[in-house]
Design an enzyme around this catalytic site. Structure first.
Site, short mmCIF file in Angstrom:
data_model
loop_
_atom_site.label_atom_id
_atom_site.label_comp_id
_atom_site.label_asym_id
_atom_site.label_seq_id
_atom_site.Cartn_x
_atom_site.Cartn_y
_atom_site.Cartn_z
CG ASP A 31 46.15 -14.02 -21.14
OD1 ASP A 31 47.30 -14.39 -21.47
OD2 ASP A 31 45.33 -14.79 -20.58
CB ILE A 32 41.19 -15.99 -22.29
CG1 ILE A 32 39.69 -16.20 -22.31
CG2 ILE A 32 41.91 -17.16 -21.67
CD1 ILE A 32 39.24 -17.34 -23.21
CG ASN A 88 55.97 -17.76 -19.69
OD1 ASN A 88 56.79 -17.21 -18.96
ND2 ASN A 88 54.66 -17.56 -19.57
CB VAL A 97 49.59 -20.97 -26.50
CG1 VAL A 97 49.21 -20.83 -27.97
CG2 VAL A 97 48.34 -21.01 -25.63
CG HIS A 101 52.47 -16.17 -26.54
ND1 HIS A 101 52.60 -17.50 -26.85
CD2 HIS A 101 52.29 -16.11 -25.21
CE1 HIS A 101 52.50 -18.21 -25.73
NE2 HIS A 101 52.31 -17.40 -24.72
CG HIS A 103 52.43 -13.28 -21.26
ND1 HIS A 103 51.18 -13.76 -20.93
CD2 HIS A 103 53.16 -14.35 -21.68
CE1 HIS A 103 51.17 -15.09 -21.12
NE2 HIS A 103 52.36 -15.46 -21.57
P1 5GP Z 1 51.80 -19.07 -22.07
O1 5GP Z 1 51.31 -19.84 -20.85
O2 5GP Z 1 51.97 -20.00 -23.26
O3 5GP Z 1 52.99 -18.19 -21.85
O4 5GP Z 1 50.64 -18.05 -22.45
C1 5GP Z 1 49.45 -18.45 -23.04
C2 5GP Z 1 48.41 -17.46 -22.63
O5 5GP Z 1 47.29 -17.64 -23.48
C3 5GP Z 1 47.88 -17.65 -21.21
O6 5GP Z 1 48.13 -16.47 -20.44
C4 5GP Z 1 46.39 -17.93 -21.39
O7 5GP Z 1 45.59 -17.30 -20.41
C5 5GP Z 1 46.11 -17.39 -22.77
N1 5GP Z 1 45.04 -18.06 -23.47
C6 5GP Z 1 44.79 -19.40 -23.51
N2 5GP Z 1 43.72 -19.65 -24.29
C7 5GP Z 1 43.30 -18.44 -24.75
C8 5GP Z 1 42.21 -18.05 -25.61
O8 5GP Z 1 41.44 -18.85 -26.12
N3 5GP Z 1 42.09 -16.72 -25.86
C9 5GP Z 1 42.93 -15.78 -25.32
N4 5GP Z 1 42.71 -14.52 -25.62
N5 5GP Z 1 43.96 -16.13 -24.52
C10 5GP Z 1 44.13 -17.44 -24.24
#
Ligand code: 5GP
Ligand code: ZN
Length: 115
Positions: A31-32, A88, A97, A101, A103
Site C-alpha cells: 500500500d502506498i 472496505n 479504489v 481488494h 488489505h
Molecule cells: P480502500 O480505501 O479503497 O479500501 O483502499 C485503497 C488503498 O489503496 C488505500 O489504502 C490507498 O493508500 C491505496 N492506494 C491508493 N493509491 C495507490 C497507488 O497508487 N499505489 C498503491 N500501491 N496503493 C495506492
C-alpha cells in the site's frame, strides 16, 4: 484492463507498484500509504468494483485471497502475533479504489472496534 482503474493499471504494469506476489488470479503489492508496518493489498486480477458486485463464480477466488493472506503473513513473520484482513465496501466504509481488494495489515497491535 478496465480503463481509468488504478489497480487494473498497476496489475498491467502501466503504473508502478511494489509487487510482492503474483499468480494467475491474484496480485499483491505494498500500500502506498501504509497503516501498519506491513500493509499489502491483495487484488484479484479480475475487475470487480466492490464486494456487492461479486458473483457466484468468484467465491473460490475469495477463498484463495484468505489462504494467500495467511501464507504471506507466515512468510513475512507476523502471523503468530496477529494480523488483519480488511475489505472496505463503498464510500461509507472507506473504499476509495473501485476494484475489489483486501488489505493485509500486520506488525503492530490492532485495536477493536475499527474506526
Ligand atoms: P480502500 O480505501 O479503497 O479500501 O483502499 C485503497 C488503498 O489503496 C488505500 O489504502 C490507498 O493508500 C491505496 N492506494 C491508493 N493509491 C495507490 C497507488 O497508487 N499505489 C498503491 N500501491 N496503493 C495506492
Ligand atoms: Zn480494475
Amino acid at each position: 484492463m478496465t480503463d481509468n482503474c488504478l489497480f487494473c493499471k498497476i496489475i498491467a504494469g502501466a503504473i508502478p507498484g511494489k509487487i510482492v506476489h503474483q499468480d494467475e488470479e491474484l496480485v499483491v503489492f505494498e500500500d502506498i500509504a501504509p497503516q501498519a508496518p506491513f500493509h499489502y493489498l491483495i487484488v484479484p486480477r479480475k475487475h470487480i468494483p466492490t464486494t456487492l458486485d461479486m458473483a457466484e463464480v468468484d467465491e473460490a477466488l475469495i477463498g484463495r485471497v484468505f489462504r494467500l493472506a495467511a501464507r504471506l503473513a507466515r512468510q513475512m513473520g507476523f502471523a503468530e502475533e496477529g494480523f488483519r484482513v480488511v475489505n472496505n465496501c463503498n464510500a461509507g466504509a472507506g473504499q476509495t479504489v473501485w476494484h475489489l481488494h483486501f488489505h493485509l495489515l500486520g506488525g503492530r497491535k490492532m485495536t477493536w472496534p475499527p474506526g
